[in-house]
Design a protein around this motif. Structure first.
Motif, PDB file in Angstrom:
ATOM      1  N   VAL A  90      -2.090   4.949  -0.129  1.00 37.69           N
ATOM      2  CA  VAL A  90      -2.319   3.690   0.580  1.00 37.69           C
ATOM      3  C   VAL A  90      -2.396   3.975   2.082  1.00 37.69           C
ATOM      4  O   VAL A  90      -1.526   4.656   2.626  1.00 37.69           O
ATOM      5  N   PRO A  91      -3.423   3.462   2.767  1.00 35.10           N
ATOM      6  CA  PRO A  91      -3.504   3.643   4.219  1.00 35.10           C
ATOM      7  C   PRO A  91      -2.310   2.998   4.943  1.00 35.10           C
ATOM      8  O   PRO A  91      -1.786   1.969   4.511  1.00 35.10           O
ATOM      9  N   ALA A  92      -1.919   3.611   6.052  1.00 37.77           N
ATOM     10  CA  ALA A  92      -0.765   3.142   6.826  1.00 37.77           C
ATOM     11  C   ALA A  92      -0.899   1.671   7.220  1.00 37.77           C
ATOM     12  O   ALA A  92       0.091   0.936   7.225  1.00 37.77           O
ATOM     13  N   GLU A  93      -2.118   1.234   7.534  1.00 38.02           N
ATOM     14  CA  GLU A  93      -2.301  -0.159   7.947  1.00 38.02           C
ATOM     15  C   GLU A  93      -1.895  -1.133   6.833  1.00 38.02           C
ATOM     16  O   GLU A  93      -1.363  -2.206   7.107  1.00 38.02           O
ATOM     17  N   GLN A  94      -2.120  -0.745   5.582  1.00 32.83           N
ATOM     18  CA  GLN A  94      -1.726  -1.607   4.471  1.00 32.83           C
ATOM     19  C   GLN A  94      -0.216  -1.547   4.225  1.00 32.83           C
ATOM     20  O   GLN A  94       0.383  -2.526   3.794  1.00 32.83           O
ATOM     21  N   VAL A  95       0.386  -0.391   4.482  1.00 36.17           N
ATOM     22  CA  VAL A  95       1.847  -0.282   4.373  1.00 36.17           C
ATOM     23  C   VAL A  95       2.494  -1.219   5.390  1.00 36.17           C
ATOM     24  O   VAL A  95       3.442  -1.937   5.071  1.00 36.17           O
ATOM     25  N   SER A 116      -9.289   8.655   0.561  1.00 37.97           N
ATOM     26  CA  SER A 116      -8.111   7.901   0.993  1.00 37.97           C
ATOM     27  C   SER A 116      -7.191   8.849   1.766  1.00 37.97           C
ATOM     28  O   SER A 116      -7.344  10.069   1.687  1.00 37.97           O
ATOM     29  N   PRO A 117      -6.245   8.320   2.546  1.00 41.73           N
ATOM     30  CA  PRO A 117      -5.370   9.193   3.335  1.00 41.73           C
ATOM     31  C   PRO A 117      -4.663  10.232   2.458  1.00 41.73           C
ATOM     32  O   PRO A 117      -4.008   9.887   1.482  1.00 41.73           O
ATOM     33  N   GLY A 118      -4.846  11.488   2.815  1.00 39.92           N
ATOM     34  CA  GLY A 118      -4.281  12.587   2.039  1.00 39.92           C
ATOM     35  C   GLY A 118      -5.245  13.163   1.021  1.00 39.92           C
ATOM     36  O   GLY A 118      -5.009  14.229   0.469  1.00 39.92           O
TER      37      GLY A 118
END
Length: 148
Positions: A90-95, A116-118
């Motif tokens: 999950v992208p940081a912005e959604q976290v 996706s991130p990672g």
């Protein structure tokens, strides 16, 4: 350098470091020891203002079950922030957005979507969604990420 000046500089450095640490957002990440993409996702979080508590687990299935991650939402790692789960890449912005969503018990990027991130791979990416799980067990799309 004289002692009073040295102490003043050390005090300023310590105060600055503590202030920076206080600004970081704590998150617990549970992962398998052999997963490289999990470490890349942790780096993504750290570069976006999170202080990651990294937990290497022997049985990720048990962790997911304990945290209420439905199998349909599964991925390789599971994080916890403010008592809510974050499953997968999950992208940081959604976290960050999850922290403001009282209607959700967690969010997930099911599977391991390329791009996706990672999961970045030489400019290739899949379209994917971040799915939220409501308190009554329903899935809701909280973000769409197109392929690019």
């Amino acid at each position: 350098m004289n002692t009073p000046l040295r102490l003043t500089l050390l005090s300023a450095l310590l105060t600055s470091s503590l202030a920076q640490a206080a600004d970081l957002i704590p998150i617990d990440v549970h992962r398998d020891a052999n997963c490289g993409c999990c470490k890349k996702w942790i780096s993504h979080l750290q570069s976006n203002g999170f202080m990651v508590n990294d937990h290497v687990e022997v049985d990720m299935s048990a962790v997911k079950q304990r945290l209420g991650v439905a199998p349909r939402l599964g991925s390789c790692h599971t994080a916890v922030i403010d008592g809510k789960f974050v499953e997968g890449h999950v992208p940081a912005e959604q976290v960050l957005a999850l922290r403001k969503r009282d209607d959700l018990v967690g969010i997930a990027a099911p599977g391991m979507p390329m791009g996706s991130p990672g999961m970045e791979m030489d400019g290739m990416s899949d379209a994917y969604q971040v799915i939220g799980l409501t308190r009554d067990g329903k899935d809701v799309v909280v973000a769409d990420y197109p392929a690019h």
